[in-house]
Structures are given as C-alpha cells and as structure tokens.
Design an enzyme around this catalytic site. Structure first.
Site, PDB file in Angstrom:
ATOM      1  NE  ARG A  86       5.963  -3.556 -10.401  1.00  0.00           N
ATOM      2  CZ  ARG A  86       6.902  -3.070  -9.591  1.00  0.00           C
ATOM      3  NH1 ARG A  86       7.875  -3.866  -9.179  1.00  0.00           N
ATOM      4  NH2 ARG A  86       6.872  -1.810  -9.214  1.00  0.00           N
ATOM      5  CG  ASN A 106      -2.860  -1.197 -11.645  1.00  0.00           C
ATOM      6  OD1 ASN A 106      -3.159  -1.350 -10.471  1.00  0.00           O
ATOM      7  ND2 ASN A 106      -1.757  -1.719 -12.161  1.00  0.00           N
ATOM      8  CB  SER A 134      -4.335   3.542  -1.610  1.00  0.00           C
ATOM      9  OG  SER A 134      -3.878   3.289  -0.296  1.00  0.00           O
ATOM     10  CE1 TYR A 138       0.373   4.682  -3.516  1.00  0.00           C
ATOM     11  CE2 TYR A 138      -0.724   4.540  -1.386  1.00  0.00           C
ATOM     12  CZ  TYR A 138      -0.518   4.049  -2.652  1.00  0.00           C
ATOM     13  OH  TYR A 138      -1.202   2.944  -3.082  1.00  0.00           O
ATOM     14  CB  SER A 139      -1.941   9.946   1.763  1.00  0.00           C
ATOM     15  OG  SER A 139      -1.394   8.893   2.520  1.00  0.00           O
ATOM     16  CE  LYS A 162      -2.743   5.071  -5.686  1.00  0.00           C
ATOM     17  NZ  LYS A 162      -3.059   4.552  -7.033  1.00  0.00           N
ATOM     18  CB  ILE A 178      -2.694  -5.653  -2.272  1.00  0.00           C
ATOM     19  CG1 ILE A 178      -4.023  -4.913  -2.071  1.00  0.00           C
ATOM     20  CG2 ILE A 178      -2.848  -6.792  -3.269  1.00  0.00           C
ATOM     21  CD1 ILE A 178      -5.155  -5.760  -1.536  1.00  0.00           C
TER      22      ILE A 178
END
Length: 244
Positions: free
Chosen positions: A13, A89, A141, A154-155, A158, A187
């Site tokens: 997706r 990804n 990101s 998350y930060s 990445k 996005i």
C-alpha cells in the site's frame, strides 16, 4: 539485455505500492514484501504483471526478522539471481508522549524501521558486490533529520536509517554501489489516517507548497535516484514541499 530486478519492502500500500507500479511501468521485475496483507500483495502482483508484462515475486513476512528475511531471499534467488535495486520502505509510526512509551513499542518501531534495513541490505549485498553495481534507496523521514515531538521512537528509528545510509555509502562506494535515502515530509498515505481533516489542513498550511505530497511523487524520485550513476551516494534527500 538483462532485465533488472527491484525489491520493495512494505509494498502492499501507500508509498511502497506506488514505487512498485513505477518500476513495473519501466519494465523492471519485482520482489514485493509485506507483513499482513498477503492477498492484497498477490493481487497487486497479478495486476502489475497483466499491465506491464513483468515478473513479480511476493513474500509475506517480517523484514525485521532474520529468519524471514533469509527465507525471502532464498526463495527469491530461486527465481532471480539477486536484486539490482533494494528499496527499504517497510515502516510503522508511533505517536505519544515519551514518558508513556513502552519498551515493547520502542523495540517494535526500531525493529520494523531500522533493523529491517540492516537485514535486507545485508542479504542483498553479496549479489551487488559480485556485480560491482547496485543501488539501495532507504525511505526515511524528515523527522529522522530534525526530530518530532511525541514521535521519539519514530524519529530515532529514521535517524538511525539516515546515519546508516551515510556510513554505508562510504563503505560501498569503491564497489560501485550507491546508498541514498529519501526523507519524506507529510505524504498523503494511510500512515496519516490518525489525523482529522482539520488537522491535515493545519499541517498543509505549515508547508510552503501548501499541500501533502503524494506517493507517486515519492515513487518518481525513488526511481530517478535508483537509476543515477553510483557517484550519487550518501545523500539524504528531503521531499517535503519546503516544510523543514
């Protein structure tokens, strides 16, 4: 002429699906992975084969698992010799206060977003080193560059991807293998479904371009970067409409 092969993790997706379509449209064979959406991924593969005549291999498994990654590459190599381009990804997000972040949530985010890059890259490299060519594109990101409040895990995950990208690029440059990352801004994907329409509008107002980016725009940049000469390496390219 040899038909090239690209591997895209998290391809069922959003950004991953758009990247798969772009490479298929350009005549590339594909290796597509996902964790939960096996039927959706297989349907997507059939559609891409019908539309573009390319060959797709699909695999449902955890790219943060050494066993699953090894199994994926073993089975893929029965059909293709290896992958010419690897697009890492697969990823998940996690929002919340740092004081409420559990160790389990931290480890899951790091496993999915960072460990998967390490494992898949390690498996893809023997073929690329043998060929003395290849391209690795990591989907990162902007929060890996500057950090985001309430998205510490998350930060951090990445940020690790960005550092790995720059370090590995130096190590692999003598072998003609490029390693780059696309640091995406806002996005328009399911990952942002946690925001209300009002919240999305507020975010769009902060972006100089005045809107969210699209998965197709990411896919176009990924394909362009993957096909550049290997002298383009070690770069963290922000695709964020001038936001950060």
């Amino acid at each position: 002429m040899k038909q090239h092969t690209a591997m895209i993790t998290g391809a069922s997706r959003g950004i991953g699906a758009a990247i798969a379509k772009k490479f298929a449209a350009e005549g590339w064979n594909l290796v597509l992975t996902c964790l939960h959406s096996k039927e959706k991924l297989e349907t997507q593969a059939l559609e891409l084969h019908a539309a573009y005549g390319i060959t797709c291999f699909t695999f449902a498994g955890d790219m943060g698992s050494k066993r699953d990654v090894q199994d994926c590459f073993r089975r893929m190599e029965e059909r293709f010799e290896g992958v010419d381009v690897l697009i890492n990804n697969a990823g998940i997000s996690h929002a919340g206060l740092f004081t409420e972040l559990s160790l389990e949530d931290w480890e899951q985010v790091m496993r999915t977003n960072s460990t998967s890059v390490f494992l898949c890259t390690r498996q893809a490299l023997p073929y690329m080193l043998k060929q003395k060519s290849g391209s690795i594109v990591n989907i990162s990101s902007v929060w890996g560059c500057v950090g985001a409040s309430c998205e510490t895990a998350y930060s951090a995950s990445k940020g690790a991807v960005n550092a790995l990208t720059m370090a590995l690029a130096k190590e692999l440059a003598p072998s003609g293998i490029a390693v780059n990352a696309i640091a995406c801004g806002a996005i328009d994907t399911d990952m942002n479904a946690c925001f209300t329409e009002e919240e999305k509008a507020d975010i769009a107002e902060e972006i100089p371009a005045g809107r969210f980016g699209t998965p197709d725009e990411v896919a176009g940049l990924v394909f362009a970067v993957a096909c550049q000469p290997s002298y383009l390496t070690g770069q963290i390219m922000r695709l964020d409409g001038g936001w950060i």
